[in-house]
Design a protein around this motif. Structure first.
Motif, PDB file in Angstrom:
ATOM      1  N   CYS A   1       0.961  -1.088  -0.029  1.00  0.00           N
ATOM      2  CA  CYS A   1       0.036  -0.053   0.016  1.00  0.00           C
ATOM      3  C   CYS A   1       0.794   1.285  -0.115  1.00  0.00           C
ATOM      4  N   LEU A   2       1.676   1.268   0.868  1.00  0.00           N
ATOM      5  CA  LEU A   2       2.881   2.213   0.990  1.00  0.00           C
ATOM      6  C   LEU A   2       3.444   2.603  -0.369  1.00  0.00           C
ATOM      7  N   TRP A   3       4.113   1.586  -1.023  1.00  0.00           N
ATOM      8  CA  TRP A   3       4.575   1.428  -2.345  1.00  0.00           C
ATOM      9  C   TRP A   3       3.790   1.954  -3.267  1.00  0.00           C
ATOM     10  N   ASN A   4       2.462   1.617  -3.493  1.00  0.00           N
ATOM     11  CA  ASN A   4       1.537   1.813  -4.670  1.00  0.00           C
ATOM     12  C   ASN A   4       1.313   3.207  -4.511  1.00  0.00           C
ATOM     13  N   GLY A   5       1.019   3.888  -3.362  1.00  0.00           N
ATOM     14  CA  GLY A   5       0.652   5.302  -3.094  1.00  0.00           C
ATOM     15  C   GLY A   5       1.703   6.371  -3.713  1.00  0.00           C
ATOM     16  N   ALA A   6       3.108   5.760  -3.442  1.00  0.00           N
ATOM     17  CA  ALA A   6       4.058   6.529  -3.628  1.00  0.00           C
ATOM     18  C   ALA A   6       4.249   6.670  -5.117  1.00  0.00           C
ATOM     19  N   ALA A   7       4.131   5.212  -5.642  1.00  0.00           N
ATOM     20  CA  ALA A   7       4.441   5.070  -7.405  1.00  0.00           C
ATOM     21  C   ALA A   7       3.202   5.862  -8.036  1.00  0.00           C
ATOM     22  N   MET A   8       1.973   5.873  -7.501  1.00  0.00           N
ATOM     23  CA  MET A   8       0.859   6.521  -8.079  1.00  0.00           C
ATOM     24  C   MET A   8       1.206   8.033  -8.120  1.00  0.00           C
ATOM     25  N   SER A   9       1.843   8.525  -6.891  1.00  0.00           N
ATOM     26  CA  SER A   9       1.970   9.991  -6.920  1.00  0.00           C
ATOM     27  C   SER A   9       2.955  10.245  -7.761  1.00  0.00           C
ATOM     28  N   ALA A  10       3.933   9.497  -7.879  1.00  0.00           N
ATOM     29  CA  ALA A  10       5.317   9.975  -8.712  1.00  0.00           C
ATOM     30  C   ALA A  10       4.696   9.755 -10.264  1.00  0.00           C
ATOM     31  N   HIS A  11       4.072   8.851 -10.609  1.00  0.00           N
ATOM     32  CA  HIS A  11       3.345   8.497 -11.950  1.00  0.00           C
ATOM     33  C   HIS A  11       2.632   9.979 -12.530  1.00  0.00           C
TER      34      HIS A  11
ATOM     35  N   TRP B   1       3.017  13.122 -15.163  1.00  0.00           N
ATOM     36  CA  TRP B   1       2.094  13.682 -16.072  1.00  0.00           C
ATOM     37  C   TRP B   1       1.488  14.920 -15.902  1.00  0.00           C
ATOM     38  N   ARG B   2       1.166  15.259 -14.916  1.00  0.00           N
ATOM     39  CA  ARG B   2       0.500  16.625 -14.563  1.00  0.00           C
ATOM     40  C   ARG B   2       1.632  17.475 -14.973  1.00  0.00           C
ATOM     41  N   ALA B   3       3.022  17.542 -14.797  1.00  0.00           N
ATOM     42  CA  ALA B   3       4.098  18.370 -15.100  1.00  0.00           C
ATOM     43  C   ALA B   3       4.035  18.503 -16.440  1.00  0.00           C
TER      44      ALA B   3
ATOM     45  N   ALA C   1       2.914  12.612 -22.327  1.00  0.00           N
ATOM     46  CA  ALA C   1       2.264  12.435 -21.110  1.00  0.00           C
ATOM     47  C   ALA C   1       1.250  11.210 -21.434  1.00  0.00           C
ATOM     48  N   TYR C   2       0.553  11.272 -22.436  1.00  0.00           N
ATOM     49  CA  TYR C   2      -0.390  10.133 -23.068  1.00  0.00           C
ATOM     50  C   TYR C   2       0.524   8.760 -23.106  1.00  0.00           C
ATOM     51  N   ALA C   3       1.677   8.824 -23.740  1.00  0.00           N
ATOM     52  CA  ALA C   3       2.341   7.812 -23.799  1.00  0.00           C
ATOM     53  C   ALA C   3       2.804   7.128 -22.521  1.00  0.00           C
ATOM     54  N   GLY C   4       3.287   7.919 -21.701  1.00  0.00           N
ATOM     55  CA  GLY C   4       3.729   7.468 -20.062  1.00  0.00           C
ATOM     56  C   GLY C   4       2.193   6.774 -19.645  1.00  0.00           C
ATOM     57  N   TRP C   5       1.264   7.576 -19.629  1.00  0.00           N
ATOM     58  CA  TRP C   5      -0.255   6.831 -19.217  1.00  0.00           C
ATOM     59  C   TRP C   5      -0.312   5.609 -19.856  1.00  0.00           C
ATOM     60  N   THR C   6      -0.402   5.364 -21.172  1.00  0.00           N
ATOM     61  CA  THR C   6      -0.506   4.323 -21.955  1.00  0.00           C
ATOM     62  C   THR C   6       0.230   3.194 -21.299  1.00  0.00           C
ATOM     63  N   GLU C   7       1.894   3.095 -20.972  1.00  0.00           N
ATOM     64  CA  GLU C   7       2.503   2.297 -20.647  1.00  0.00           C
ATOM     65  C   GLU C   7       1.945   1.957 -19.258  1.00  0.00           C
ATOM     66  N   ARG C   8       1.307   2.531 -18.318  1.00  0.00           N
ATOM     67  CA  ARG C   8       0.870   2.318 -17.014  1.00  0.00           C
ATOM     68  C   ARG C   8      -0.456   1.794 -17.025  1.00  0.00           C
ATOM     69  N   GLN C   9      -1.458   1.368 -18.141  1.00  0.00           N
ATOM     70  CA  GLN C   9      -2.541   1.034 -18.126  1.00  0.00           C
ATOM     71  C   GLN C   9      -2.958  -0.263 -17.298  1.00  0.00           C
ATOM     72  N   THR C  10      -2.164  -1.304 -17.680  1.00  0.00           N
ATOM     73  CA  THR C  10      -2.457  -2.466 -16.923  1.00  0.00           C
ATOM     74  C   THR C  10      -2.528  -2.154 -15.462  1.00  0.00           C
ATOM     75  N   TYR C  11      -1.156  -1.576 -14.879  1.00  0.00           N
ATOM     76  CA  TYR C  11      -1.257  -1.113 -13.524  1.00  0.00           C
ATOM     77  C   TYR C  11      -2.262  -0.492 -13.101  1.00  0.00           C
ATOM     78  N   LEU C  12      -2.668   0.650 -13.725  1.00  0.00           N
ATOM     79  CA  LEU C  12      -3.609   1.403 -13.433  1.00  0.00           C
ATOM     80  C   LEU C  12      -5.169   0.991 -13.189  1.00  0.00           C
ATOM     81  N   HIS C  13      -5.311  -0.239 -14.111  1.00  0.00           N
ATOM     82  CA  HIS C  13      -6.554  -0.693 -13.949  1.00  0.00           C
ATOM     83  C   HIS C  13      -6.731  -1.803 -12.873  1.00  0.00           C
TER      84      HIS C  13
END
Length: 127
Positions: free
Chosen positions: A19-29, A33-35, A59-71
């Motif tokens: 949970c801690l790792w996931n929160g940090a990873a999601m915040s970093a990603h 993308w926001r930047a 930003a969209y390319a980075g988003w697309t790379e993480r689709q499986t993780y995000l879902h």
């Protein structure tokens, strides 16, 4: 500690660590993308439409790379909403509609912030 409690305690520790790792990873990603989207917004103000489109595509390319993780880790509706916002932002870029694009980029940045908040390890999210 009793032997019978060791396995459940290890499991709880592993879940907490994830949970801690996931929160940090999601915040970093989402921060990355926001930047990139903020840079696109800045380029729109300068009327650099190609640069803005490139920043949104990056930003969209980075988003697309993480689709499986995000879902896997967050709600499908929130991910799908952000996906649609990316597509609308690219469409506004192609038509060079600055006010609509800037509004869409602001909404998309806010959606990404909410995605990160949804994965934060906090009392509000646990309860």
């Amino acid at each position: 500690m009793k032997k019978g409690l060791l396995i459940p305690a290890a499991l709880l520790g592993a879940i907490l660590a994830f949970c801690l790792w996931n929160g940090a990873a999601m915040s970093a990603h989402t921060a990355r993308w926001r930047a990139q989207l903020e840079e696109a917004d800045r380029l729109v103000l300068l009327e650099d439409w190609q640069g803005a489109a490139a920043a949104i595509r990056a930003a969209y390319a980075g988003w697309t790379e993480r689709q499986t993780y995000l879902h896997c880790v967050t709600g499908h509706d929130a991910v799908d909403d952000a996906e649609a916002m990316y597509h609308r932002a690219l469409a506004f870029t192609e038509r060079e509609e600055d006010s609509e694009l800037r509004a869409e980029l602001a909404d998309l940045r806010d959606q990404l912030r909410l995605l990160a908040e949804m994965e934060e390890f906090s009392l509000r999210n646990v309860l």
